[in-house]
Design a protein around this motif. Structure first.
Motif, mmCIF file in Angstrom:
data_model
loop_
_atom_site.group_PDB
_atom_site.id
_atom_site.type_symbol
_atom_site.label_atom_id
_atom_site.label_comp_id
_atom_site.label_asym_id
_atom_site.label_seq_id
_atom_site.Cartn_x
_atom_site.Cartn_y
_atom_site.Cartn_z
ATOM 1 N N ARG A 143 68.102 -24.523 9.475
ATOM 2 C CA ARG A 143 69.596 -23.935 9.325
ATOM 3 C C ARG A 143 70.190 -24.868 8.675
ATOM 4 N N ARG A 144 70.626 -26.051 9.098
ATOM 5 C CA ARG A 144 71.154 -27.028 8.472
ATOM 6 C C ARG A 144 71.097 -26.976 7.120
ATOM 7 N N TYR A 145 69.605 -27.140 6.549
ATOM 8 C CA TYR A 145 68.952 -27.374 5.213
ATOM 9 C C TYR A 145 69.457 -25.986 4.346
ATOM 10 N N ASP A 146 69.297 -24.818 4.993
ATOM 11 C CA ASP A 146 69.736 -23.512 4.293
ATOM 12 C C ASP A 146 71.320 -23.564 4.194
ATOM 13 N N ASN A 147 72.199 -23.959 5.128
ATOM 14 C CA ASN A 147 73.564 -24.035 4.836
ATOM 15 C C ASN A 147 73.815 -25.052 4.008
ATOM 16 N N TRP A 148 73.097 -26.255 3.722
ATOM 17 C CA TRP A 148 73.457 -27.026 2.588
ATOM 18 C C TRP A 148 73.140 -26.606 1.286
ATOM 19 N N GLY A 212 77.616 -34.766 -0.402
ATOM 20 C CA GLY A 212 76.413 -34.089 -0.298
ATOM 21 C C GLY A 212 74.943 -34.550 -0.038
ATOM 22 N N ARG A 213 74.777 -35.907 -1.030
ATOM 23 C CA ARG A 213 73.605 -36.558 -0.887
ATOM 24 C C ARG A 213 73.441 -37.228 0.310
ATOM 25 N N LEU A 214 74.628 -37.833 1.149
ATOM 26 C CA LEU A 214 74.489 -38.308 2.345
ATOM 27 C C LEU A 214 74.181 -37.365 3.555
ATOM 28 N N GLU A 215 74.672 -36.193 3.346
ATOM 29 C CA GLU A 215 74.598 -35.058 4.323
ATOM 30 C C GLU A 215 72.919 -34.916 4.324
ATOM 31 N N LEU A 216 72.288 -34.480 2.909
ATOM 32 C CA LEU A 216 71.080 -34.145 2.801
ATOM 33 C C LEU A 216 70.128 -35.060 3.528
ATOM 34 N N GLU A 217 70.487 -36.518 2.979
ATOM 35 C CA GLU A 217 69.524 -37.587 3.790
ATOM 36 C C GLU A 217 69.571 -37.197 5.363
ATOM 37 N N GLY A 218 70.525 -37.047 5.859
ATOM 38 C CA GLY A 218 70.697 -36.940 7.153
ATOM 39 C C GLY A 218 69.691 -35.818 7.555
ATOM 40 N N LEU A 220 67.351 -34.460 5.955
ATOM 41 C CA LEU A 220 65.759 -34.733 5.727
ATOM 42 C C LEU A 220 65.449 -35.851 6.719
ATOM 43 N N ASP A 221 66.185 -36.800 7.190
ATOM 44 C CA ASP A 221 65.654 -37.718 8.339
ATOM 45 C C ASP A 221 65.297 -36.617 9.607
ATOM 46 N N ASP A 222 66.146 -35.694 10.158
ATOM 47 C CA ASP A 222 65.634 -34.957 10.872
ATOM 48 C C ASP A 222 64.686 -33.990 10.773
ATOM 49 N N ALA A 223 64.453 -33.842 9.608
ATOM 50 C CA ALA A 223 63.042 -32.931 9.298
ATOM 51 C C ALA A 223 61.707 -33.919 9.290
ATOM 52 N N ARG A 224 61.976 -34.958 9.111
ATOM 53 C CA ARG A 224 60.773 -35.982 9.061
ATOM 54 C C ARG A 224 60.531 -36.001 10.785
ATOM 55 N N ARG A 225 61.517 -36.099 11.505
ATOM 56 C CA ARG A 225 61.415 -36.476 13.104
ATOM 57 C C ARG A 225 60.912 -35.123 13.829
#
Length: 248
Positions: A143-148, A212-218, A220-225
């Motif tokens: 959901r977070r990635y979709d909203n991003w 936006g890049r900083l939010e995306l990296e957060g 993606l970190d959660d996606a890896r976890r």
């Protein structure tokens, strides 16, 4: 006035995705009502219209604001009119069933579009759209990635809004003569995290957006976890009281 643009396609995963099954569910809901006529709002190139025609629905019509999609749909022998969901060029109760197939979150003024759909529907309005199961970590990441992605698209001028909830759809529909029910469904389909990372970073390759890049990296970190999985669906059914589409 400039017509709003619809969403560009975004490559997220090469794996099989569950959306085809959700669309088959929508078709089953349509066929169960036994309509003689169907209007598909935001029909794109006409896949649902083709499926409905093959299922035996006598008259199928689509509306679509994008010129290229209209041309493609008409080349398939479909009756498609170029117009917007907020201003349907039809008389009241012109169609047994009206559908919005993954269109609600692409609509500039959804309450107005739903009022128009209810106006021209004799028997039912059916809505299929995205849904996320927030009880699952991989879905919360999705959901977070979709909203991003959607915020990024809106900055580019595209109509790509947050997916409407059931409560929002019901409150926006506001048609007392309709009975309402809905269901949500999730075919849990994990996405390839490495591919999502590549696709997301490609989007920012020439984009100077540090926030936006900083939010995306957060994300993606959660996606890896926690992983990231494809969206589920909501199917909302608005049935006009005292009407049945079965004309047999």
């Amino acid at each position: 006035m400039r017509l709003p643009m619809m969403i560009q396609s975004t490559k997220r995963s090469s794996a099989a995705r569950p959306h085809g099954e959700y669309k088959r569910q929508l078709l089953d809901e349509i066929v169960a009502l036994k309509p003689a006529t169907l209007l598909d709002v935001g029909c794109g190139t006409g896949d649902l219209l083709v499926a409905a025609r093959e299922a035996g629905i006598a008259r199928t019509v689509g509306i679509e604001p994008e010129t290229q999609a209209c041309v493609r749909a008409r080349s398939r022998g479909l009756d498609v009119i170029s117009c917007r969901a907020e201003a349907l060029p039809f008389e009241d109760r012109s169609f047994d069933v009206v559908t919005l197939d993954y269109v609600a979150h692409h609509t500039e003024n959804l309450p107005r579009a739903l009022r128009e759909a209810s106006r021209v529907a004799r028997c039912a309005v059916l809505i299929l759209d995205c849904w996320f199961d927030d009880t699952l970590a991989s879905q919360r990441v999705a959901r977070r990635y979709d909203n991003w992605l959607k915020r990024r698209d809106r900055k580019s001028g595209y109509v790509h809004n947050a997916c409407p909830t059931a409560i929002e759809l019901i409150s926006m529909f506001a048609a007392e003569e309709f009975s309402i029910d809905y269901f949500c469904r999730l075919i849990l389909s994990p996405l390839d995290v490495a591919e999502v990372v590549r696709s997301a970073r490609d989007l920012l390759e020439n984009d100077d957006d540090p926030i936006g890049r900083l939010e995306l990296e957060g994300i993606l970190d959660d996606a890896r976890r926690d992983g990231i999985s494809d969206d589920g669906c909501i199917v909302a059914r608005f049935l006009r009281d005292g009407e049945a589409a079965d004309t047999a």
